[in-house]
Design a protein around this motif. Structure first.
Motif, PDB file in Angstrom:
ATOM      1  N   ALA A 181       0.815  -1.218   0.000  1.00 56.68           N
ATOM      2  CA  ALA A 181       0.000   0.000   0.000  1.00 56.68           C
ATOM      3  C   ALA A 181       0.845   1.263   0.000  1.00 56.68           C
ATOM      4  O   ALA A 181       0.443   2.295  -0.553  1.00 56.68           O
ATOM      5  CB  ALA A 181      -0.918   0.006   1.225  1.00 56.68           C
ATOM      6  N   THR A 182       2.014   1.204   0.623  1.00 57.58           N
ATOM      7  CA  THR A 182       2.824   2.419   0.764  1.00 57.58           C
ATOM      8  C   THR A 182       4.146   2.367   0.011  1.00 57.58           C
ATOM      9  O   THR A 182       4.705   3.411  -0.319  1.00 57.58           O
ATOM     10  CB  THR A 182       3.128   2.675   2.253  1.00 57.58           C
ATOM     11  OG1 THR A 182       3.798   1.524   2.805  1.00 57.58           O
ATOM     12  CG2 THR A 182       1.845   2.930   3.020  1.00 57.58           C
ATOM     13  N   ASP A 183       4.667   1.173  -0.267  1.00 53.88           N
ATOM     14  CA  ASP A 183       5.987   1.048  -0.886  1.00 53.88           C
ATOM     15  C   ASP A 183       5.915   1.093  -2.398  1.00 53.88           C
ATOM     16  O   ASP A 183       4.865   0.840  -3.006  1.00 53.88           O
ATOM     17  CB  ASP A 183       6.660  -0.266  -0.464  1.00 53.88           C
ATOM     18  CG  ASP A 183       7.313  -0.150   0.896  1.00 53.88           C
ATOM     19  OD1 ASP A 183       7.732   0.959   1.250  1.00 53.88           O
ATOM     20  OD2 ASP A 183       7.399  -1.171   1.596  1.00 53.88           O
ATOM     21  N   ASP A 184       7.065   1.391  -2.976  1.00 55.54           N
ATOM     22  CA  ASP A 184       7.227   1.287  -4.413  1.00 55.54           C
ATOM     23  C   ASP A 184       6.907  -0.145  -4.842  1.00 55.54           C
ATOM     24  O   ASP A 184       7.140  -1.098  -4.108  1.00 55.54           O
ATOM     25  CB  ASP A 184       8.684   1.648  -4.774  1.00 55.54           C
ATOM     26  CG  ASP A 184       8.946   1.547  -6.253  1.00 55.54           C
ATOM     27  OD1 ASP A 184       9.251   0.432  -6.700  1.00 55.54           O
ATOM     28  OD2 ASP A 184       8.870   2.566  -6.950  1.00 55.54           O
ATOM     29  N   LYS A 185       6.366  -0.283  -6.058  1.00 55.40           N
ATOM     30  CA  LYS A 185       5.965  -1.609  -6.542  1.00 55.40           C
ATOM     31  C   LYS A 185       7.111  -2.600  -6.520  1.00 55.40           C
ATOM     32  O   LYS A 185       6.938  -3.777  -6.179  1.00 55.40           O
ATOM     33  CB  LYS A 185       5.408  -1.488  -7.966  1.00 55.40           C
ATOM     34  CG  LYS A 185       4.904  -2.793  -8.554  1.00 55.40           C
ATOM     35  CD  LYS A 185       4.341  -2.582  -9.952  1.00 55.40           C
ATOM     36  CE  LYS A 185       3.854  -3.910 -10.537  1.00 55.40           C
ATOM     37  NZ  LYS A 185       3.330  -3.727 -11.913  1.00 55.40           N
ATOM     38  N   LEU A 186       8.323  -2.140  -6.853  1.00 55.09           N
ATOM     39  CA  LEU A 186       9.486  -3.020  -6.858  1.00 55.09           C
ATOM     40  C   LEU A 186       9.786  -3.523  -5.457  1.00 55.09           C
ATOM     41  O   LEU A 186      10.023  -4.707  -5.236  1.00 55.09           O
ATOM     42  CB  LEU A 186      10.693  -2.272  -7.426  1.00 55.09           C
ATOM     43  CG  LEU A 186      12.014  -3.046  -7.442  1.00 55.09           C
ATOM     44  CD1 LEU A 186      11.941  -4.192  -8.431  1.00 55.09           C
ATOM     45  CD2 LEU A 186      13.166  -2.118  -7.790  1.00 55.09           C
ATOM     46  N   VAL A 187       9.781  -2.608  -4.483  1.00 56.92           N
ATOM     47  CA  VAL A 187      10.080  -2.976  -3.103  1.00 56.92           C
ATOM     48  C   VAL A 187       9.056  -3.973  -2.565  1.00 56.92           C
ATOM     49  O   VAL A 187       9.394  -4.952  -1.890  1.00 56.92           O
ATOM     50  CB  VAL A 187      10.101  -1.716  -2.210  1.00 56.92           C
ATOM     51  CG1 VAL A 187      10.424  -2.088  -0.780  1.00 56.92           C
ATOM     52  CG2 VAL A 187      11.105  -0.716  -2.752  1.00 56.92           C
ATOM     53  N   ALA A 188       7.798  -3.747  -2.895  1.00 51.54           N
ATOM     54  CA  ALA A 188       6.732  -4.589  -2.356  1.00 51.54           C
ATOM     55  C   ALA A 188       6.796  -6.024  -2.868  1.00 51.54           C
ATOM     56  O   ALA A 188       6.175  -6.915  -2.277  1.00 51.54           O
ATOM     57  CB  ALA A 188       5.374  -3.978  -2.695  1.00 51.54           C
ATOM     58  N   THR A 189       7.556  -6.253  -3.949  1.00 50.27           N
ATOM     59  CA  THR A 189       7.647  -7.625  -4.484  1.00 50.27           C
ATOM     60  C   THR A 189       8.704  -8.452  -3.772  1.00 50.27           C
ATOM     61  O   THR A 189       8.665  -9.683  -3.839  1.00 50.27           O
ATOM     62  CB  THR A 189       7.974  -7.601  -5.984  1.00 50.27           C
ATOM     63  OG1 THR A 189       9.247  -6.961  -6.197  1.00 50.27           O
ATOM     64  CG2 THR A 189       6.910  -6.866  -6.761  1.00 50.27           C
ATOM     65  N   PHE A 190       9.662  -7.817  -3.104  1.00 49.10           N
ATOM     66  CA  PHE A 190      10.776  -8.560  -2.527  1.00 49.10           C
ATOM     67  C   PHE A 190      10.337  -9.543  -1.443  1.00 49.10           C
ATOM     68  O   PHE A 190      10.597 -10.743  -1.518  1.00 49.10           O
ATOM     69  CB  PHE A 190      11.820  -7.600  -1.938  1.00 49.10           C
ATOM     70  CG  PHE A 190      12.642  -6.885  -2.969  1.00 49.10           C
ATOM     71  CD1 PHE A 190      12.839  -7.432  -4.223  1.00 49.10           C
ATOM     72  CD2 PHE A 190      13.225  -5.665  -2.685  1.00 49.10           C
ATOM     73  CE1 PHE A 190      13.592  -6.775  -5.175  1.00 49.10           C
ATOM     74  CE2 PHE A 190      13.980  -4.999  -3.630  1.00 49.10           C
ATOM     75  CZ  PHE A 190      14.164  -5.555  -4.877  1.00 49.10           C
ATOM     76  N   THR A 191       9.677  -9.004  -0.409  1.00 50.87           N
ATOM     77  CA  THR A 191       9.339  -9.848   0.738  1.00 50.87           C
ATOM     78  C   THR A 191       8.447 -11.033   0.368  1.00 50.87           C
ATOM     79  O   THR A 191       8.709 -12.163   0.796  1.00 50.87           O
ATOM     80  CB  THR A 191       8.675  -8.988   1.833  1.00 50.87           C
ATOM     81  OG1 THR A 191       9.571  -7.947   2.215  1.00 50.87           O
ATOM     82  CG2 THR A 191       8.345  -9.846   3.048  1.00 50.87           C
TER      83      THR A 191
END
Length: 452
Positions: free
Chosen positions: A240-250
């Motif tokens: 909801a708050t992170d960049d799309k790239l960042v949100a895919t890592f976890t």
């Protein structure tokens, strides 16, 4: 009885000596192998020289004695080094399933995280799931969206150094790059106050990769702090708050059952790859420009003129920055300076493992690579060819300036040019360097920080 024993011992010694001489003569009279083996019958000594001299010096000595392709033994590995233009091109674009870089990546993971049974799983997730996402993110199509925020982050950090002559040139160049690239890839939540710990770790990385003993405690503590901060960053990821790239890592790490603490090492490995080459190139670019005042003044004059005539102001330039506008005749000299720096600053591109037998084409010759051998691509032999690059060891700022500008890499066409292992994200790296150089010239207002 004693005379008989003595005679037998003498005869045995003579026979052994003759056998050694015969074997040595057979080895030296035999048709030379290709590629030649460093050290000949005493090939084991090459490992001692490799460790004592360091890879770059060792490779330079071997090139001078054995030619552009040679092999040696080190740490139980049979290593083939290629430096000729044709062999470099053939090996650079070989099928990654046959000539794999997984050994190098696992070595980085070991250096950054320590021994772990999860290395193979982390590498698999990184190579097949995370890297494709990054590949799309760093493509030329999407860099236009990343350039303005990167330039603004670099500019904001550089402004903090303006008027502070006690800040070293190294820090004034690399910290803005660190902040800008991390923000560009990982978003605003990434901990940007980790520059000093990252610098300590980066300085120790060559020793860690070579597994030299007695690593310094500050380096280990810096690594542990970095891994903890990155783990916290991954734990707090939110679509909801992170960049799309960042949100895919976890989610990707959880899908592969990789603990967050272990996943942090792959992010740290990515940071190492992202920053190490950029730091090296931008530092040497400014070091050589500072050593040549005329070249420094010419590059600065070109930048100021291009921004004034093409954008009106530097703030407008930052807002509209993109690779297409940087790839312009207006920045021909800056582009040449960056290309020249990468030619001189590029070193060997790491170890690759042959998963099967195959051949590397080297002009009219063929280099047979056997399964289990390792291949090192060393572009310095091609980059320092006097027949191709006159005054090859000298920084010539306008070496790649063409009478008619054809594009940022067009000037290298037809010449051996393999910066950064011939990686395909050279456009991304050049964009970051160009914007950092322009930002620095804009903020120092004629004063260059001291070199410490």
């Amino acid at each position: 009885m004693n005379l008989s024993v003595l005679s037998t011992a003498q005869i045995s010694a003579v026979v052994v000596g003759l056998a050694i001489i015969i074997i040595f003569c057979m080895m030296t009279s035999r048709a030379p192998t290709y590629p030649p083996i460093v050290g000949g019958p005493f090939a084991w000594a090459s490992a001692v020289l490799f460790l004592a001299l360091g890879p770059s010096n060792f490779f330079a000595i071997c090139r001078a004695r054995y030619g552009p392709v040679f092999r040696f033994l080190a740490a139980g590995r049979n290593i083939v080094v290629v430096t000729s233009s044709d062999a470099l091109a053939s090996a650079s674009f070989a099928d990654h399933r046959v000539l794999s870089s997984h050994v190098q990546h696992e070595g980085h993971l070991q250096a950054l995280y320590g021994d772990s049974p999860l290395h193979a799983k982390i590498y698999d997730a990184f190579a097949h799931r995370i890297f494709p996402v990054l590949d799309r993110r760093l493509s030329k199509r999407t860099l236009g969206d990343l350039a303005p925020p990167f330039a603004q982050l670099v500019f904001d950090r550089l402004k903090l150094f303006s008027g502070r002559p006690q800040v070293s040139l190294i820090r004034s160049l690399t910290e803005p790059l660190y902040v800008g690239a991390n923000g560009m890839l990982f978003g605003s939540r990434f901990p940007q106050d980790t520059y000093e710990d990252f610098g300590i770790l980066l300085k120790s990385l060559p020793k860690r990769l070579c597994r030299r003993p007695f690593w310094s405690f500050p380096s280990s503590r810096a690594r542990n702090r970095l891994l903890q901060r990155i783990s916290d960053y991954l734990e707090g990821a939110s679509s909801a708050t992170d960049d799309k790239l960042v949100a895919t890592f976890t989610p990707l790490f959880k899908e592969h059952n990789i603990p967050i603490t272990a996943a942090a090492s792959s992010i740290l490995m990515l940071m190492s790859s992202l920053h190490q080459n950029t730091f090296n190139v931008v530092f040497w670019l400014f070091a050589w420009l500072l050593a040549d005042p005329a070249a420094l003044a010419a590059v600065r004059s070109e930048i100021e003129k291009a921004i004034r005539e093409g954008f009106g102001s530097f703030q407008t330039f930052i807002a509209e920055a993109n690779p297409d506008k940087l790839d312009s005749p207006s920045f021909a000299l800056l582009n040449s300076a960056v290309l020249e720096t990468m030619r001189l600053a590029s070193v060997h591109s790491g170890l690759r493992f042959a998963a099967g037998d195959f051949d590397i084409k080297d002009g009219e010759k063929t280099i047979p690579i056997l399964k289990g051998q390792y291949v090192v691509l060393d572009p310095r032999g091609a980059h320092l060819d006097e027949n191709v690059y006159p005054n090859c060891e000298k920084f010539v700022v306008d070496r790649f300036v063409e009478s008619e500008y054809r594009g940022d890499l067009a000037a290298t066409a037809g010449n051996p040019y393999f910066p950064l292992g011939a990686g395909k994200h050279i456009v991304s790296l050049k964009m970051r360097i160009h914007l950092t150089v322009m930002n620095l010239f804009s903020t120092v207002q004629g004063q260059v920080p001291c070199l410490i």
